[in-house]
Enzyme design. Sequence first.
Site, PDB file in Angstrom:
ATOM      1  N   HIS A 123      -1.949  -0.624  -6.422  1.00 23.65           N
ATOM      2  CA  HIS A 123      -2.952  -1.530  -6.979  1.00 23.65           C
ATOM      3  C   HIS A 123      -2.918  -1.465  -8.498  1.00 23.65           C
ATOM      4  O   HIS A 123      -2.904  -0.377  -9.073  1.00 23.65           O
ATOM      5  CB  HIS A 123      -4.357  -1.178  -6.480  1.00 23.65           C
ATOM      6  CG  HIS A 123      -4.493  -1.260  -4.993  1.00 23.65           C
ATOM      7  ND1 HIS A 123      -4.056  -0.265  -4.155  1.00 23.65           N
ATOM      8  CD2 HIS A 123      -5.008  -2.234  -4.206  1.00 23.65           C
ATOM      9  CE1 HIS A 123      -4.294  -0.620  -2.894  1.00 23.65           C
ATOM     10  NE2 HIS A 123      -4.872  -1.798  -2.905  1.00 23.65           N
ATOM     11  N   LYS A 137       2.571  -2.404   0.332  1.00 26.38           N
ATOM     12  CA  LYS A 137       1.494  -3.293  -0.124  1.00 26.38           C
ATOM     13  C   LYS A 137       1.392  -3.252  -1.646  1.00 26.38           C
ATOM     14  O   LYS A 137       1.352  -2.173  -2.243  1.00 26.38           O
ATOM     15  CB  LYS A 137       0.152  -2.880   0.490  1.00 26.38           C
ATOM     16  CG  LYS A 137      -1.023  -3.706  -0.025  1.00 26.38           C
ATOM     17  CD  LYS A 137      -2.370  -3.138   0.410  1.00 26.38           C
ATOM     18  CE  LYS A 137      -3.523  -3.872  -0.256  1.00 26.38           C
ATOM     19  NZ  LYS A 137      -4.838  -3.258   0.036  1.00 26.38           N
TER      20      LYS A 137
END
Length: 237
Positions: free
Chosen positions: A122, A148
């Site tokens: 992230h 991700k």
Amino acid sequence: MFEEFVLAASTADLSAEPRAREAADAVEFRMDLADEPLAQLEAYDGALPLVVTNRAEWEGGEAGDLGRYDALAEAIAHDAVVAVDVELAALRGNAPTGERSHATALRSSAREEGVEVIASVHDFESTPEVGTLSDLLADAASEGDVGKLATTANAREDALAMLRATNEATAAGHRVATMCMGEPGRHTRAVAPVYGSRIGYAPVDAADATAPGQYPLATLRTLVDGLREGEKESESG
């Protein structure tokens, strides 16, 4: 689990699961935001499979110490849990607090349980250039079963970079989940699945969004399905 696109309804309250069933394929259970998360898991009898996340403070969550790994280790033993999110920095030993031995042990336990590992990254400030995004996705996909990557788009060009990196990673055979946070990149949550992203996230209740720019669950379901259906029609036509 992630051979096709999966829409995960994010929540810290598993009692919300019935309201997610019509639109979601799974539930992302945010253990770091939940009250008594292990008790909630023990009582869970919902229809949707669970992705468990216990996000560290240093990556935007609220789990503050290494005890989060103990909680995740208990969580993955539950039959409803099909995937666990582990930060790529922890798996690589690059986390501010180290954590590699804890993260890799959790990954090993997950694989013994038949639970897939989502290796996540992230960036809450920016979106790197395409080459860096591609490298991050390749690294994450190699450490987990799905890589991700969520970055912050400050301009539309950032969204284009993410979509290109998603397309390249998918073409290289990686299973990835991608999205841009922030208003300029919001549409990537609907569009990225066209380029191969395998997981989307949306709150069960719009007021409980866990990241900037998330669509409501029903809205994202409609957008993703509409775009993917249009793509299939264009290919067949």
